[in-house]
Design a protein around this motif. Structure first.
Motif, PDB file in Angstrom:
ATOM      1  N   GLU A 466       0.988  -1.216   0.033  1.00 49.76           N
ATOM      2  CA  GLU A 466       0.090  -0.045  -0.121  1.00 49.76           C
ATOM      3  C   GLU A 466       1.024   1.073  -0.176  1.00 49.76           C
ATOM      4  N   ASN A 550      -4.413 -11.043   2.056  1.00 45.69           N
ATOM      5  CA  ASN A 550      -3.916  -9.927   1.151  1.00 45.69           C
ATOM      6  C   ASN A 550      -2.504  -9.729   1.092  1.00 45.69           C
ATOM      7  N   THR A 552       0.053  -9.299  -1.807  1.00 44.75           N
ATOM      8  CA  THR A 552       0.071  -9.157  -3.093  1.00 44.75           C
ATOM      9  C   THR A 552       1.279  -8.896  -3.604  1.00 44.75           C
ATOM     10  N   TYR A 572      -0.773  -0.741  -5.616  1.00 43.15           N
ATOM     11  CA  TYR A 572      -1.631  -1.399  -4.628  1.00 43.15           C
ATOM     12  C   TYR A 572      -3.225  -0.952  -5.212  1.00 43.15           C
ATOM     13  N   ASP A 573      -3.334   0.117  -5.548  1.00 46.51           N
ATOM     14  CA  ASP A 573      -4.748   0.416  -5.967  1.00 46.51           C
ATOM     15  C   ASP A 573      -5.107  -0.214  -7.025  1.00 46.51           C
ATOM     16  N   GLN A 576      -6.526  -3.656  -6.137  1.00 54.32           N
ATOM     17  CA  GLN A 576      -7.691  -3.476  -5.292  1.00 54.32           C
ATOM     18  C   GLN A 576      -8.688  -3.232  -6.233  1.00 54.32           C
ATOM     19  N   SER A 577      -8.436  -2.369  -7.259  1.00 52.73           N
ATOM     20  CA  SER A 577      -9.542  -2.057  -8.261  1.00 52.73           C
ATOM     21  C   SER A 577     -10.052  -3.144  -9.028  1.00 52.73           C
ATOM     22  N   ILE A 609     -12.138   0.534  -2.094  1.00 51.78           N
ATOM     23  CA  ILE A 609     -11.152  -0.166  -2.290  1.00 51.78           C
ATOM     24  C   ILE A 609     -10.064  -0.222  -1.083  1.00 51.78           C
ATOM     25  N   LYS A 610     -10.015   0.850  -0.348  1.00 48.69           N
ATOM     26  CA  LYS A 610      -9.115   0.973   0.787  1.00 48.69           C
ATOM     27  C   LYS A 610      -9.648  -0.045   1.809  1.00 48.69           C
ATOM     28  N   MET A 612     -11.641  -2.571   1.316  1.00 47.20           N
ATOM     29  CA  MET A 612     -11.768  -4.156   1.270  1.00 47.20           C
ATOM     30  C   MET A 612     -10.736  -5.164   1.588  1.00 47.20           C
ATOM     31  N   PRO A 613      -9.342  -4.608   1.239  1.00 42.88           N
ATOM     32  CA  PRO A 613      -8.385  -5.411   1.925  1.00 42.88           C
ATOM     33  C   PRO A 613      -8.518  -5.602   3.506  1.00 42.88           C
TER      34      PRO A 613
END
Ligand SMILES: Nc1ncnc2c1ncn2[C@@H]1O[C@H](COP(=O)(O)OP(=O)(O)OP(=O)(O)O)[C@@H](O)[C@H]1O
Ligand SMILES: [Mg+2]
Length: 1032
Positions: A466, A550, A552, A572-573, A576-577, A609-610, A612-613
């Motif tokens: 992140e 999570n 990644t 990171y975005d 998640q997107s 999206i922030k 979600m993880p």
């Protein structure tokens, strides 16, 4: 632009610089506006909602790094044209870094702090990215250069330490051993002040050595963040450089500490209008930052002469370690970083205010000479004096005090020898340490070279974090053959990773015949490019992997597959997107730049999206701790509680379900984030216990008392959904009976609610057709009584799911500050409510009338669960008559004119009123004429041709009103209409476009029909007047 304010450098005031970074992707997508401007060293920020509202601040330095730059061949960001206004890393270093270096070389302690919200550019300024090196590496470069240049006059020793403060625990980022549970201790000594006990300090004698140590520290930070599933934005990173300069000629040693601090993201926890959490931020997550703020405020007060009793240095680890930097023996510089985007206004303003306070702080820096060295110096001086005296005495031939002098000189000689030995010992020790550090460094260097070689030979996976600073730090190579990946390190061919939800043997990588495949093992979670996989999957270069909850990674294929592609877009975005898109939450990635998304929707998307993880992690922790609690994100449409039905605002909530007990909670984002940190604490504790006692999984969780358990809350009523009962009919005194769909926040039908609005007399008798008004303004100044009747709820989903539940309906009318609730009904899917409330306005104002004509009463459906108490109507501030009538308005004619009522509308209303009263008079005359005519034998004809016009009006109005209500209902349904679950991305976009077009058309149609009605009424009135003119 690099600006220095004239006369600002009052010697030991904390110097403050601000820096504005370029827009990031999110801001560009939102079509953000730049709201910050700079002139020399002053900076102005504009409130995006109020163009007239601006605030200006003046600092020691202001750096414009937002625009006017270009990327050169080597990847450096430089001004577009020479002398342009863009401030690059070099110009920032020249002001701030050189100053720090100069101070340190003079023997002062120096501190450099970076403060700002997450993603505002703190790490960019401090550490830098790639070729754009930040202050720390540049400072080290220059420091060793200065050491080389001055090696004739002094001998220098540099010690490097790097630590992290997370959750009030100090982690040594250079430690070679395993992590100390609970972190290192911070101790205090009178001479030294606060220091970290057992912190590794590494002697260094070159800049590459320091860079390698920083790399090592970052790697430790990355792995620690994954293991503890910590968010690095919440941690503070401190680099401490100790510089010791031995001036042998002058026999003095100067020692200075250089603290370089990359602070945690400063964003405040904004409560999104939600309730405060039962468990306060009991965690120390933000304690250091909060305390830093308090210390700065207190010191700023001291500087302006306010009396301050106590400066709370001791309240947090960070402030203890920075005590000398703030108000003490240090020359301190703060760089405050900001985003210039309108969507960051609040945070940027808060950063500027913080920085303004910081610049008032006054320090008392002194050159640090080591006491032993000073002693040597003093002794030498004294020795020289005594020797002089001795020789004088010898010359004079007198032998006065002859015993003491030799003793003194002997003592002095001994002391001198002792000190010289000591200096030599220190030097030897230093050289030994340096040799060790160099060996270490060579080993690390060999590892790095080896890693580079491997990168050119094998495919590998690269960690994505992140925090961009921590991305790409860990590389795990997939060499030929079969490799287990997971916690285990016992199988012969394994790749060891740690993290939440990672199993002993999690998956298998196979690298055969220049193909790499990944096979998830039973029960493990593996996501490739946003989709969950359970079968062997062949990996392609740049595939995105999420292992466990999570962890990644980006897959980097064989060297031959790698082009000159830019991997930085897979941040990171992006991961998640992609995951959100797989769940149907999408923003139209490909359209970036072409079409701009509504900023409020964008904010919700990024929140989603922030979170979600974090939700995935919370679920994993819940599972491992046997908490039986599940978390789910939901986008709540705030239109459901807006009395005007406006449909723009959305908010994320977290639905928490205790699966076995069938209990449900709804948490706000803020509460969830707070709880998540508390959960991490509980989880860490559990892990520590587990590894210590090797206890069976889940056992220790019972230890946490319920009232401290972040997974638990007392059951409480839950807002299930709401329905709008439009009030317009009341303005015409028309009764209304509705079957309302109660919709949940995601558009699900929660129940059907039968409700009525009944205009009535003050005694509660329903009014009839004759009381219907043609013109609502007739109500002005008069009493209006009506009843809200809640008859029955049908098909309650909440009760269907679990019979031991109940419901209540909550509602709030006009100015009532607290909602009223119907009595609770339990265990019934179709309960009779039979609840009737009588409201009265004693003196109807234009404001009330406007409210009735444009608003709805929002009927909220509240779910009750076993063990929770019913919602009780608060009658605070409510006026009620003895008969139980709720007075919603009682002000007399003195009622102030409505603020929002335009002059035009007022005039229209006056006109209509006069038309109305003349109409009444005419009616009266008409009736008399008709009566007279009837008496005269012409009655039958007269009545058949002209029935009561009022009744005609009333009837047509009623018909119109009913049709309009159904139009409104349809509109509401349309607004909540959802695309099908399995529609693809294109389908979804088309749906959205279509939906917004339909909505627009529909609203226009509605408004048009209202205005047509107005025109019709006016025409009838005109006709009627003409007729009466003919007859009179
Ligand atoms: N002056 C700048 N010029 C160009 N890019 C920048 C600048 N400042 C920041 N950025 C970019 O913005 C992103 C976020 O910056 P950075 O990592 O420094 O934020 P941060 O304040 O350290 O955030 P956090 O609190 O999460 O650690 C990075 O990708 C960085 O490259
Ligand atoms: Mg950072």
């Amino acid at each position: 632009m690099r600006a220095k304010a004239a006369g600002m450098h009052s010697k030991d005031c904390v110097k403050v610089a601000v820096r504005v970074r370029p827009f990031n992707k999110r801001e560009r997508d939102a079509g953000s506006r730049c709201i910050v401007s700079m002139v020399t060293s002053s900076i102005t920020i504009q409130d995006p909602r109020e163009s007239q509202s601006r605030r200006s601040f003046c600092f020691d330095y202001a750096y414009w790094s937002h625009s006017g730059f270009t990327r050169d061949r080597g990847g450096l960001y430089v001004p577009e044209e020479p002398g342009g206004r863009y401030s690059d890393q070099d110009s920032v270093f020249q002001d701030l870094g050189e100053g720090v270096l100069e101070n340190a070389l003079q023997g002062y302690n120096a501190t450099l702090l970076a403060y700002g919200q997450t993603g505002s550019g703190k790490s960019y300024s401090m550490v830098g990215y790639g070729p754009n090196k930040g202050l720390v590496p540049k400072l080290c470069d220059r420091l060793f250069q200065a050491i080389r240049e001055n090696q004739d006059t002094r001998q220098c020793q540099v010690f490097f330490s790097m630590l992290e403060i997370y959750n009030e625990q100090v982690v040594d980022l250079l430690s070679r051993g395993s992590r100390t549970p609970g972190g290192l201790r911070v101790r205090e000594e009178q001479q030294r002040g606060f220091y970290v006990e057992g912190l590794r300090t590494v002697p260094c004698d070159s800049a590459p050595q320091v860079e390698q140590l920083m790399e090592q520290g970052t790697r430790t930070r990355t792995t620690a963040a994954t293991h503890m599933n910590a968010n690095s934005s919440r941690s503070h990173m401190l680099i401490i450089l100790q510089l010791k300069q031995i001036f042998s000629k002058e026999s003095i040693t100067k020692q200075s500490n250089i603290n370089l601090v990359d602070l945690a993201g400063s964003e405040r926890q904004r409560s999104s209008g939600s309730e405060a959490d039962r468990l306060k931020e009991g965690t120390a997550i933000n304690l250091s930052l909060t305390t830093l703020g308090n210390v700065i405020s207190s010191l700023a007060d001291v500087a302006v002469g306010k009396k301050v009793v106590h400066i709370p240095y001791r309240d947090s680890v960070l402030t203890k370690l920075l005590q000398s930097a703030l108000g003490g023996n240090s020359r301190t510089v703060m760089i405050a970083t900001l985003s210039p985007a309108d969507i960051c206004y609040e945070e940027s303003l808060s950063t500027l205010r913080y920085a303004e306070r910081a610049k008032r702080i006054q320090n008392r820096a002194v050159v640090n000479e080591s006491p032993t060295e000073r002693l040597v110096k003093e002794l030498k001086a004294e020795n020289a004096r005594l020797l002089q005296r001795l020789s004088r005495l010898g010359q004079e031939g007198r032998r006065a005090n002859d015993e003491t002098i030799p003793m003194c000189s002997e003592e002095l000689r001994q002391l001198l020898t002792h000190n010289e030995l000591q200096i030599r010992a220190i030097q030897t020790l230093w050289e030994q340490h340096l040799q060790e550090a160099l060996k270490d460094w060579e080993q690390q260097y060999a590892n790095i070279t080896q890693e580079r070689r491997m990168m050119q030979m094998h495919p590998y996976i690269l960690n994505i974090n992140e925090d961009t600073q921590l991305s790409g730090v860990v590389k795990l190579f997939i060499q030929e053959g079969e490799w287990d990946i997971g916690l285990c390190d016992s199988t012969p061919r394994y790749i060891s990773i740690k993290g939440l939800g990672i199993q002993e043997r999690h998956a298998v990588f196979r690298n055969e015949q220049r193909r790499v495949t990944l096979t998830p093992l039973a029960g493990s979670k593996v996501i490739v490019n946003g989709n969950s996989v359970s079968q062997t999957t062949e990996l392609q270069h740049l595939d995105r992997l999420i292992l466990g909850s999570n962890c990644t990674y980006l897959f980097i294929g064989f060297p031959s597959e790698r082009g000159g592609d830019d991997w930085s877009r897979y941040d990171y975005d992006y991961f998640q997107s992609e995951l959100a898109a797989a769940e149907g939450i999408h923003l139209g990635e490909s359209s970036a730049g072409s079409s701009q998304t509504d900023p409020s929707l964008l904010a919700v998307f990024y929140d989603f999206i922030k979170l979600m993880p974090m939700v995935a992690e919370a679920n994993q922790m819940s599972q491992e701790l046997n908490k039986d609690v599940e978390f789910k994100l939901e986008i709540k449409n705030l239109a459901l509680s807006d009395s005007k039905g406006h449909d723009l605002k959305k908010e994320i909530v977290i639905i928490v379900t205790a699966v076995g007990r069938k209990q449900v909670w709804m948490w706000s984002k803020t509460k969830f984030v707070n709880r998540k940190f508390l959960m991490e604490d509980a989880y860490q504790l559990h892990q520590a216990e587990k590894s210590r006692d090797n206890i069976a999984e889940g056992l220790s969780t019972a230890v946490l008392p319920r009232d401290k358990d972040p997974f638990w809350d007392p059951v409480e009523p839950l807002l299930l959904g709401s329905a709008h009962l439009w009030l317009q009919s009341l303005a015409f005194r028309i009764p209304l009976e509705e079957q309302l769909e109660v919709l949940g926040s995601e558009g699900t039908e929660e129940a059907i609610l039968q409700a009525q609005l009944v205009p009535c007399t003050s005694t509660g008798l329903a009014q009839g057709e004759d009381d219907i008004l043609i013109d609502p303004s007739e109500l002005l100044g008069r009493r209006l009584d009506f009843q809200l009747v809640l008859e029955q709820c049908c098909g309650l989903r909440w009760i269907r799911e679990a019979r031991d539940r109940g419901v209540q309906i909550g509602f709030r009318l006009f100015d009532c500050s607290h909602p009223l609730y119907s009595p609770a009904v339990w265990h019934n899917v179709n309960p009779l409510l039979d609840h009737r409330v009588h409201f009265a306005s004693l003196h109807t104002s234009q404001r009330l009338l406007d409210y009735l004509q444009s608003s709805a009463v929002v009927l909220e459906l509240w779910g009750l669960q076993e063990g929770c108490t019913d919602l009780v109507s608060s009658l605070e501030g409510v006026r009620m008559t003895a008969e139980g009538i709720f007075i919603i308005e009682e002000a007399g004619p003195a009622n102030p004119a409505p603020v929002d009522c335009s002059v035009r509308a007022q005039q229209d209303m006056e006109e209509l009123k006069s038309v109305n009263s003349s109409l009444r008079k005419e009616n009266h005359i008409l009736r008399e004429q008709l009566n007279a005519a009837r008496n005269g034998g012409e009655g039958v004809r007269g009545r058949s041709v002209r029935p009561s016009c009022d009744a005609e009006f009333a009837r047509s109005l009623k018909v119109f009103y009913h049709s309009m209500t159904s139009v409104r209902g349809q509109l509401q349904r349309l607004r909540r209409h959802r695309p099908s679950e399995d529609s693809d991305l294109l389908g979804f976009r088309l749906f959205v476009d279509e939906q917004s077009r339909l909505l627009r058309d529909f609203s226009e149609q509605l408004e048009q029909s209202v205005s047509t009605l107005k025109q019709d009424v006016a025409a009838i009135v005109r006709r009627k007047r003409e007729r009466s003119g003919i007859w009179s």
